[in-house]
Write a protein that holds these residues in place. Structure first.
Motif, PDB file in Angstrom:
ATOM      1  N   LYS A  12      -2.988  11.978  27.871  1.00  0.00           N
ATOM      2  CA  LYS A  12      -2.335  13.398  27.663  1.00  0.00           C
ATOM      3  C   LYS A  12      -2.751  14.329  28.614  1.00  0.00           C
ATOM      4  CE  LYS A  12      -2.120  16.281  23.518  1.00  0.00           C
ATOM      5  NZ  LYS A  12      -2.877  16.019  22.414  1.00  0.00           N
ATOM      6  N   LYS A  13      -4.429  14.395  29.147  1.00  0.00           N
ATOM      7  CA  LYS A  13      -4.500  15.358  30.062  1.00  0.00           C
ATOM      8  C   LYS A  13      -3.574  15.700  30.765  1.00  0.00           C
ATOM      9  CE  LYS A  13      -8.602  16.704  32.238  1.00  0.00           C
ATOM     10  NZ  LYS A  13      -8.910  16.380  33.502  1.00  0.00           N
ATOM     11  N   ASN A  14      -3.578  14.486  31.715  1.00  0.00           N
ATOM     12  CA  ASN A  14      -2.408  14.262  32.811  1.00  0.00           C
ATOM     13  C   ASN A  14      -1.453  14.645  33.469  1.00  0.00           C
ATOM     14  OD1 ASN A  14      -5.564  14.083  34.202  1.00  0.00           O
ATOM     15  ND2 ASN A  14      -5.163  11.481  33.917  1.00  0.00           N
ATOM     16  N   LEU A  15      -1.040  14.186  31.935  1.00  0.00           N
ATOM     17  CA  LEU A  15       0.678  14.363  31.372  1.00  0.00           C
ATOM     18  C   LEU A  15       0.646  15.865  31.329  1.00  0.00           C
ATOM     19  CD1 LEU A  15       1.814  11.904  28.824  1.00  0.00           C
ATOM     20  CD2 LEU A  15       2.822  12.150  31.199  1.00  0.00           C
ATOM     21  N   LYS A  16      -0.232  16.808  30.598  1.00  0.00           N
ATOM     22  CA  LYS A  16      -0.157  17.815  30.440  1.00  0.00           C
ATOM     23  C   LYS A  16      -0.106  19.405  31.305  1.00  0.00           C
ATOM     24  CE  LYS A  16      -1.532  21.483  26.963  1.00  0.00           C
ATOM     25  NZ  LYS A  16      -2.400  21.999  25.815  1.00  0.00           N
ATOM     26  N   ASN A  76      11.424  10.253  33.529  1.00  0.00           N
ATOM     27  CA  ASN A  76      10.300   8.717  33.150  1.00  0.00           C
ATOM     28  C   ASN A  76       9.430   8.273  33.938  1.00  0.00           C
ATOM     29  OD1 ASN A  76      10.992   8.635  30.386  1.00  0.00           O
ATOM     30  ND2 ASN A  76      12.318   7.401  30.542  1.00  0.00           N
ATOM     31  N   LYS A  77      10.201   8.221  35.431  1.00  0.00           N
ATOM     32  CA  LYS A  77      10.120   7.970  36.409  1.00  0.00           C
ATOM     33  C   LYS A  77       8.605   8.809  36.862  1.00  0.00           C
ATOM     34  CE  LYS A  77      10.620   7.435  41.565  1.00  0.00           C
ATOM     35  NZ  LYS A  77      11.934   7.581  42.232  1.00  0.00           N
ATOM     36  N   GLU A  78       8.918   9.837  36.677  1.00  0.00           N
ATOM     37  CA  GLU A  78       7.870  10.779  36.761  1.00  0.00           C
ATOM     38  C   GLU A  78       6.590  10.466  36.198  1.00  0.00           C
ATOM     39  OE1 GLU A  78       4.782  13.620  38.344  1.00  0.00           O
ATOM     40  OE2 GLU A  78       6.476  12.868  39.331  1.00  0.00           O
ATOM     41  N   LYS A  79       6.946  10.471  35.038  1.00  0.00           N
ATOM     42  CA  LYS A  79       5.364  10.235  33.436  1.00  0.00           C
ATOM     43  C   LYS A  79       4.671   8.775  33.925  1.00  0.00           C
ATOM     44  CE  LYS A  79       7.243  12.727  29.678  1.00  0.00           C
ATOM     45  NZ  LYS A  79       8.432  12.533  28.648  1.00  0.00           N
ATOM     46  N   SER A  80       5.856   7.921  34.015  1.00  0.00           N
ATOM     47  CA  SER A  80       5.015   6.694  34.816  1.00  0.00           C
ATOM     48  C   SER A  80       3.618   6.408  35.747  1.00  0.00           C
ATOM     49  CB  SER A  80       6.328   5.603  35.320  1.00  0.00           C
ATOM     50  OG  SER A  80       7.030   5.040  34.149  1.00  0.00           O
ATOM     51  N   LYS A  81       4.400   7.115  36.799  1.00  0.00           N
ATOM     52  CA  LYS A  81       3.561   7.446  37.611  1.00  0.00           C
ATOM     53  C   LYS A  81       1.966   8.708  37.566  1.00  0.00           C
ATOM     54  CE  LYS A  81       6.765   7.709  41.832  1.00  0.00           C
ATOM     55  NZ  LYS A  81       7.855   7.826  42.448  1.00  0.00           N
ATOM     56  N   ILE A  82       1.876   9.336  36.497  1.00  0.00           N
ATOM     57  CA  ILE A  82       1.521   9.952  36.415  1.00  0.00           C
ATOM     58  C   ILE A  82       0.646   9.012  35.422  1.00  0.00           C
ATOM     59  CG2 ILE A  82       0.233  11.437  34.341  1.00  0.00           C
ATOM     60  CD1 ILE A  82       2.523  13.103  34.928  1.00  0.00           C
ATOM     61  N   ILE A  83       1.148   8.136  34.297  1.00  0.00           N
ATOM     62  CA  ILE A  83       0.465   6.868  33.971  1.00  0.00           C
ATOM     63  C   ILE A  83      -0.789   6.022  34.798  1.00  0.00           C
ATOM     64  CG2 ILE A  83       0.261   5.244  32.622  1.00  0.00           C
ATOM     65  CD1 ILE A  83       2.572   6.992  30.468  1.00  0.00           C
TER      66      ILE A  83
END
Length: 181
Positions: A169-173, A111-118
């Motif tokens: 979505k693109k950045n997470l993928k 979740n920390k990594e996803k939050s940084k990406i967002i």
């Protein structure tokens, strides 16, 4: 080095792993650094990522994009490292508490990594788009209220939200995560 395929790293039918490492070492290191604090673990996983890629590349379609594939390997190795966390307990209650801790830690790292990406995605979009996204998803404002505040149509608000979600979505993928998980 965003859209390069396995084929673009081949020379006379042989993968140039040095070229892959030189091109993506810093990227993978940054993912690991954002997820793990132990430098020895980072170095271990970093080298494992490229070893696994080397072993698996022949099984993959030559058009496979290298960057998201490496990010996926990295994410899986991080999960595996936490899943294999050693548990030294004397009774079942301690074991259950330790398992809850391990699962929560793995989820926190992801979740920390996803939050940084967002956050990075939001930092790189128009201010009004970011404000609309934050109002809708974080402040729970209704679309009609957002439209009224910004003096735009509800349709425009929906289009902006769609565009921002698509970008996230693109950045997470690209970094090996599924959107919405």
């Amino acid at each position: 080095m965003n859209n390069e395929t396995i084929e673009s790293f081949e020379e006379e039918g042989i993968l140039n792993i040095e070229k892959v490492i030189n091109g993506y070492n810093a990227y993978i290191y940054k993912i690991l650094q954002n997820s793990i604090s132990n430098e020895l673990d980072i170095e271990e996983i970093l080298s494992d990522v490229f070893v696994i890629f080397w072993k698996k590349h022949k099984e993959l379609d030559k058009r496979t994009k290298v960057k998201p594939y490496l990010a996926g390997i990295t994410k899986n190795l991080i999960k595996k490292k936490y899943a294999n966390y050693s548990i030294n307990v004397e009774n079942i209650d301690d074991y259950e508490n330790e398992m809850v801790y391990n699962i929560a830690t793995e989820e926190l790292v992801e979740n920390k990594e996803k939050s940084k990406i967002i956050s990075k995605t939001l930092a790189n979009i128009k201010e009004i788009d970011k404000d609309i996204f934050i109002m809708f998803y974080y402040k729970q404002k209704k679309i009609k209220d957002i439209a009224r505040i910004f003096k735009i149509s509800e349709t425009k608000v929906k289009v902006i939200l769609h565009r921002v979600r698509k970008s996230i979505k693109k950045n997470l993928k690209e970094r090996g995560y599924n959107y919405g998980k």
